[in-house]
Design a protein around this motif. Structure first.
Motif, mmCIF file in Angstrom:
data_model
loop_
_atom_site.group_PDB
_atom_site.id
_atom_site.type_symbol
_atom_site.label_atom_id
_atom_site.label_comp_id
_atom_site.label_asym_id
_atom_site.label_seq_id
_atom_site.Cartn_x
_atom_site.Cartn_y
_atom_site.Cartn_z
ATOM 1 N N GLU A 15 0.831 -1.204 0.000
ATOM 2 C CA GLU A 15 0.000 0.000 0.000
ATOM 3 C C GLU A 15 0.869 1.258 0.000
ATOM 4 O OE1 GLU A 15 -2.268 -3.412 1.610
ATOM 5 O OE2 GLU A 15 -0.347 -2.548 2.186
ATOM 6 N N VAL A 16 1.888 1.275 0.834
ATOM 7 C CA VAL A 16 2.807 2.412 0.872
ATOM 8 C C VAL A 16 3.514 2.545 -0.472
ATOM 9 C CG1 VAL A 16 4.984 3.239 1.877
ATOM 10 C CG2 VAL A 16 3.149 2.437 3.365
ATOM 11 N N GLU A 17 4.007 1.440 -0.977
ATOM 12 C CA GLU A 17 4.706 1.439 -2.263
ATOM 13 C C GLU A 17 3.805 1.976 -3.374
ATOM 14 O OE1 GLU A 17 6.491 -2.207 -4.520
ATOM 15 O OE2 GLU A 17 7.552 -1.935 -2.610
ATOM 16 N N SER A 18 2.551 1.568 -3.359
ATOM 17 C CA SER A 18 1.586 1.997 -4.377
ATOM 18 C C SER A 18 1.314 3.500 -4.294
ATOM 19 C CB SER A 18 0.294 1.202 -4.209
ATOM 20 O OG SER A 18 -0.689 1.631 -5.111
ATOM 21 N N VAL A 20 3.287 5.843 -2.935
ATOM 22 C CA VAL A 20 4.499 6.572 -3.326
ATOM 23 C C VAL A 20 4.622 6.567 -4.845
ATOM 24 C CG1 VAL A 20 7.019 6.604 -3.218
ATOM 25 C CG2 VAL A 20 5.684 6.220 -1.137
ATOM 26 N N ALA A 21 4.352 5.451 -5.477
ATOM 27 C CA ALA A 21 4.423 5.353 -6.948
ATOM 28 C C ALA A 21 3.397 6.274 -7.605
ATOM 29 C CB ALA A 21 4.213 3.916 -7.397
ATOM 30 N N LEU A 22 2.213 6.364 -7.030
ATOM 31 C CA LEU A 22 1.182 7.258 -7.563
ATOM 32 C C LEU A 22 1.668 8.703 -7.552
ATOM 33 C CD1 LEU A 22 -1.823 7.936 -8.383
ATOM 34 C CD2 LEU A 22 -2.221 8.177 -5.922
ATOM 35 N N TYR A 23 2.184 9.154 -6.409
ATOM 36 C CA TYR A 23 2.651 10.541 -6.327
ATOM 37 C C TYR A 23 3.917 10.761 -7.144
ATOM 38 C CZ TYR A 23 -0.986 11.571 -3.018
ATOM 39 O OH TYR A 23 -2.218 11.756 -2.437
ATOM 40 N N ALA A 24 4.773 9.763 -7.241
ATOM 41 C CA ALA A 24 5.976 9.888 -8.074
ATOM 42 C C ALA A 24 5.581 10.104 -9.529
ATOM 43 C CB ALA A 24 6.857 8.645 -7.930
ATOM 44 N N GLU A 140 3.407 13.248 -1.284
ATOM 45 C CA GLU A 140 2.167 14.013 -1.471
ATOM 46 C C GLU A 140 2.440 15.503 -1.332
ATOM 47 O OE1 GLU A 140 -1.427 16.206 -0.823
ATOM 48 O OE2 GLU A 140 0.174 15.993 0.658
ATOM 49 N N GLN A 141 3.242 15.897 -0.362
ATOM 50 C CA GLN A 141 3.536 17.315 -0.168
ATOM 51 C C GLN A 141 4.345 17.894 -1.328
ATOM 52 O OE1 GLN A 141 2.541 19.747 2.291
ATOM 53 N NE2 GLN A 141 1.011 18.103 2.271
ATOM 54 N N LEU A 142 5.228 17.116 -1.886
ATOM 55 C CA LEU A 142 5.990 17.573 -3.055
ATOM 56 C C LEU A 142 5.051 17.778 -4.238
ATOM 57 C CD1 LEU A 142 8.731 18.327 -4.218
ATOM 58 C CD2 LEU A 142 9.079 15.899 -4.752
ATOM 59 N N TYR A 143 4.163 16.831 -4.465
ATOM 60 C CA TYR A 143 3.155 16.986 -5.523
ATOM 61 C C TYR A 143 2.297 18.224 -5.251
ATOM 62 C CZ TYR A 143 -1.069 16.299 -8.233
ATOM 63 O OH TYR A 143 -2.137 16.505 -9.062
#
Length: 157
Positions: A15-18, A20-24, A140-143
């Motif tokens: 879930e975390v990996e997913s 992070v990948a979404l926001y990346a 998320e904050q970077l996005y």
């Protein structure tokens, strides 16, 4: 500008990996964004916290190049609101820095050598979060910062 997020240890949560990948992927619309996962230090049972920080610090220092702007995500760092972080990011973008390196350390923080090399320390909150969640929160904050800078309708204030 390239932005690199360097983290210690892989996540064991899909879930975390997913997330992070979404926001990346979203961040990738605005800049080159990469994530480097450094392996956990082995045999930590036989190491003191200071020794573990030193071993992680040596691995981190090998990742930094001359001219990198290195910002540590650190509980004792400077707290900023999302709009203030966006302005901080804009200043880095305008400064001519080629690579902004954001770092999430291990469970015991950073070594003195890493603190000495850092150009900035930022805190996401005065609360303590797991290193897994910090990855998601920071991404998320970077996005969010990029959407604020582009006046896109993601951030509401």
């Amino acid at each position: 500008m390239n932005i690199e997020l360097i983290v210690i240890g892989k996540t064991d949560s899909r879930e975390v990996e997913s997330l992070v990948a979404l926001y990346a992927q979203r961040i990738g619309r605005y800049c080159r964004f990469g994530i480097t996962v450094l392996p956990d230090v082995r045999r930590t049972r036989n190491l003191t916290q200071a020794q573990q920080r030193t071993a992680e610090g040596e691995a981190l220092l090998r990742q930094f190049a001359e001219g990198d702007y290195v910002a540590l995500l650190d509980e004792r760092g400077e707290e900023r609101r999302s709009t203030e972080f966006a302005l901080w990011l804009q200043q880095r973008l305008n400064s001519g820095v080629k690579r902004l390196v954001m770092v999430i350390g291990g469970p015991y923080g950073f070594s003195d050598a890493v603190y000495a090399r850092a150009d900035a320390r930022l805190s996401l909150s005065r609360m303590t979060f797991s290193h897994q969640l910090v990855r998601v929160l920071f991404a998320e904050q970077l996005y969010r910062a990029f959407t604020i800078l582009r006046h896109e309708p993601y951030h509401h204030e």
